[in-house]
Scaffold this motif. Sequence first.
Motif, PDB file in Angstrom:
ATOM      1  N   GLY A   1      81.766  48.913   8.158  1.00 31.43           N
ATOM      2  CA  GLY A   1      82.526  50.027   7.611  1.00 31.43           C
ATOM      3  C   GLY A   1      81.874  51.357   7.945  1.00 31.43           C
ATOM      4  N   ASP A   2      82.597  52.429   7.665  1.00 32.26           N
ATOM      5  CA  ASP A   2      82.119  53.768   8.023  1.00 32.26           C
ATOM      6  C   ASP A   2      80.782  54.109   7.368  1.00 32.26           C
ATOM      7  OD1 ASP A   2      84.429  54.068   9.482  1.00 32.26           O
ATOM      8  OD2 ASP A   2      85.408  55.399   8.054  1.00 32.26           O
ATOM      9  N   MET A   3      80.558  53.619   6.142  1.00 33.17           N
ATOM     10  CA  MET A   3      79.310  53.948   5.450  1.00 33.17           C
ATOM     11  C   MET A   3      78.100  53.342   6.169  1.00 33.17           C
ATOM     12  SD  MET A   3      80.346  53.690   1.415  1.00 33.17           S
ATOM     13  CE  MET A   3      81.664  54.685   0.712  1.00 33.17           C
ATOM     14  N   LEU A   4      78.219  52.112   6.648  1.00 30.24           N
ATOM     15  CA  LEU A   4      77.122  51.497   7.388  1.00 30.24           C
ATOM     16  C   LEU A   4      76.959  52.147   8.753  1.00 30.24           C
ATOM     17  CD1 LEU A   4      74.917  49.338   7.461  1.00 30.24           C
ATOM     18  CD2 LEU A   4      76.627  47.728   8.364  1.00 30.24           C
ATOM     19  N   GLN A   5      78.066  52.511   9.385  1.00 30.39           N
ATOM     20  CA  GLN A   5      77.986  53.241  10.650  1.00 30.39           C
ATOM     21  C   GLN A   5      77.204  54.532  10.467  1.00 30.39           C
ATOM     22  OE1 GLN A   5      81.263  54.097  13.817  1.00 30.39           O
ATOM     23  NE2 GLN A   5      81.474  55.732  12.324  1.00 30.39           N
ATOM     24  N   ARG A   6      77.515  55.256   9.410  1.00 29.23           N
ATOM     25  CA  ARG A   6      76.829  56.519   9.147  1.00 29.23           C
ATOM     26  C   ARG A   6      75.351  56.285   8.861  1.00 29.23           C
ATOM     27  NH1 ARG A   6      79.083  61.723   6.588  1.00 29.23           N
ATOM     28  NH2 ARG A   6      77.204  62.884   6.007  1.00 29.23           N
ATOM     29  N   LEU A   7      75.045  55.271   8.046  1.00 35.52           N
ATOM     30  CA  LEU A   7      73.654  54.969   7.709  1.00 35.52           C
ATOM     31  C   LEU A   7      72.834  54.642   8.952  1.00 35.52           C
ATOM     32  CD1 LEU A   7      71.756  54.436   5.150  1.00 35.52           C
ATOM     33  CD2 LEU A   7      72.245  52.009   5.583  1.00 35.52           C
ATOM     34  N   THR A   8      73.452  53.952   9.919  1.00 37.04           N
ATOM     35  CA  THR A   8      72.739  53.505  11.122  1.00 37.04           C
ATOM     36  C   THR A   8      72.923  54.455  12.305  1.00 37.04           C
ATOM     37  OG1 THR A   8      74.585  52.116  11.871  1.00 37.04           O
ATOM     38  CG2 THR A   8      72.938  51.092  10.421  1.00 37.04           C
ATOM     39  N   ASN A   9      73.423  55.660  12.032  1.00 39.01           N
ATOM     40  CA  ASN A   9      73.557  56.670  13.094  1.00 39.01           C
ATOM     41  C   ASN A   9      74.418  56.157  14.254  1.00 39.01           C
ATOM     42  OD1 ASN A   9      72.906  59.352  13.868  1.00 39.01           O
ATOM     43  ND2 ASN A   9      71.290  58.632  15.251  1.00 39.01           N
ATOM     44  N   ASN A  10      75.470  55.408  13.899  1.00 42.09           N
ATOM     45  CA  ASN A  10      76.440  54.850  14.846  1.00 42.09           C
ATOM     46  C   ASN A  10      75.900  53.694  15.688  1.00 42.09           C
ATOM     47  OD1 ASN A  10      77.915  56.992  13.839  1.00 42.09           O
ATOM     48  ND2 ASN A  10      78.752  57.604  15.808  1.00 42.09           N
ATOM     49  N   ARG A  11      74.704  53.211  15.386  1.00 37.11           N
ATOM     50  CA  ARG A  11      74.212  52.035  16.118  1.00 37.11           C
ATOM     51  C   ARG A  11      75.118  50.842  15.857  1.00 37.11           C
ATOM     52  NH1 ARG A  11      68.280  48.996  15.646  1.00 37.11           N
ATOM     53  NH2 ARG A  11      68.852  47.213  16.979  1.00 37.11           N
ATOM     54  N   LEU A  12      75.535  50.678  14.613  1.00 36.34           N
ATOM     55  CA  LEU A  12      76.508  49.645  14.261  1.00 36.34           C
ATOM     56  C   LEU A  12      77.849  50.344  14.080  1.00 36.34           C
ATOM     57  CD1 LEU A  12      74.432  47.523  11.694  1.00 36.34           C
ATOM     58  CD2 LEU A  12      74.567  47.290  14.192  1.00 36.34           C
ATOM     59  N   PRO A  13      78.800  50.124  14.981  1.00 35.38           N
ATOM     60  CA  PRO A  13      80.045  50.903  14.970  1.00 35.38           C
ATOM     61  C   PRO A  13      81.093  50.379  14.010  1.00 35.38           C
ATOM     62  CG  PRO A  13      80.033  49.413  16.836  1.00 35.38           C
ATOM     63  CD  PRO A  13      78.701  49.235  16.151  1.00 35.38           C
ATOM     64  N   SER A  14      81.754  51.299  13.339  1.00 32.36           N
ATOM     65  CA  SER A  14      82.918  50.980  12.513  1.00 32.36           C
ATOM     66  C   SER A  14      84.130  50.976  13.440  1.00 32.36           C
ATOM     67  CB  SER A  14      83.076  52.022  11.403  1.00 32.36           C
ATOM     68  OG  SER A  14      84.199  51.743  10.601  1.00 32.36           O
ATOM     69  N   THR A  15      84.499  49.803  13.875  1.00 31.61           N
ATOM     70  CA  THR A  15      85.476  49.657  14.953  1.00 31.61           C
ATOM     71  C   THR A  15      86.916  49.811  14.456  1.00 31.61           C
ATOM     72  OG1 THR A  15      83.978  48.196  16.157  1.00 31.61           O
ATOM     73  CG2 THR A  15      86.304  48.056  16.741  1.00 31.61           C
TER      74      THR A  15
ATOM     75  N   GLU B   1      71.921  58.345   3.782  1.00 33.11           N
ATOM     76  CA  GLU B   1      71.048  59.184   4.612  1.00 33.11           C
ATOM     77  C   GLU B   1      70.586  58.369   5.805  1.00 33.11           C
ATOM     78  OE1 GLU B   1      67.285  62.251   3.968  1.00 33.11           O
ATOM     79  OE2 GLU B   1      67.823  60.806   2.406  1.00 33.11           O
ATOM     80  N   THR B   2      70.720  58.911   6.997  1.00 32.83           N
ATOM     81  CA  THR B   2      70.448  58.172   8.227  1.00 32.83           C
ATOM     82  C   THR B   2      69.085  57.489   8.193  1.00 32.83           C
ATOM     83  OG1 THR B   2      71.682  59.906   9.382  1.00 32.83           O
ATOM     84  CG2 THR B   2      70.466  58.340  10.740  1.00 32.83           C
ATOM     85  N   LEU B   3      69.072  56.213   8.565  1.00 33.76           N
ATOM     86  CA  LEU B   3      67.811  55.470   8.648  1.00 33.76           C
ATOM     87  C   LEU B   3      66.925  56.057   9.731  1.00 33.76           C
ATOM     88  CD1 LEU B   3      69.235  51.826   8.488  1.00 33.76           C
ATOM     89  CD2 LEU B   3      67.966  53.005   6.665  1.00 33.76           C
TER      90      LEU B   3
END
Length: 309
Positions: free
Chosen positions: A228-242, A274-276
């Motif tokens: 989801g978008d929240m995890l994408q944001r946390l990981t600085n887009n490394r894991l994409p919210s497709t 907050e970005t990891l």
Amino acid sequence: MTAAVPVISMSLPADQFAKDFGASFERFGFAMITDHGIDPALIDEAWAKAKAFFALPEEVKRAYHIAGGGGARGYTPFGTEIAKGAKEVDLKEFWHVGRDLPAGHRLAAQQPNNVWPKEVEGFRAAYDRLFAEFDRVGGRLLAGIARYLGLDPDFFDDTVADGNSVMRLLHYPPVEAPAKGIRAEAHEDINTITLLLGAEEAGLEILDKDGSWLPVSPPPGAMAVNVGDMLQRLTNNRLPSTTHRVRNPDAGRASVARYSMPFFLHFRSDYPIETLESCIDASHPDLYPAPITADDYLQERLREIGLKT
């Protein structure tokens, strides 16, 4: 050769599961998961209760629509939700079950208690059990992501404790031609990760990096899981919210209703996203330098998809 979202067993050793699951998330933003351990009898009971509710008369269902509630609990009528940027509403209706918090809980203002339909016997008991099972499996999946990112396996435990997770019971009625709109327009999920049961019925597709649409059809009893978008944001887009959609059925299946049960696993409402630091380097500068709480982010997105004004 066309790429395909992999099918991954949760029975793998923890490190191997983390490697395979994380790699699928990084490549596709999706994975298909088997051996999740949710009792098939409970799942069958949940399907039966959902079908019984959606078969109720429209006026009965609408009595459980909470005006101004943003669809957080209870019933959301057909034709209400619209994907961000879409021109037509989605062809679906749904019911939301959330996490009940005790009176006086510090997050109670952001997480209202559930409402339950009295017309379907055993409705609450079935979905209380299934919600807890989704919660359990979601915790194991997040532990795998933590391992993949080089974090402690329990990194996410506190971030989702008493989190604002929502289980959605979805009904896509038969599609009458010519359809105005599709069952679910192209969109991304708002939350941390989504666990989805019911994707065996064809229609779920993800937008691949080359612009093509890939079908996601888990084996019977398996679940599709996505970023989801929240995890994408946390990981600085490394894991994409497709971006994904539920297309309308082929002519031979147009008269068949589609049911699914996504579990939108959320961070707790006051968690600051907050970005990891491990996802920031010279080649990947921080795309999200301003932290935002999970609830502020959620409210912003609910307004974009028409569930809040």
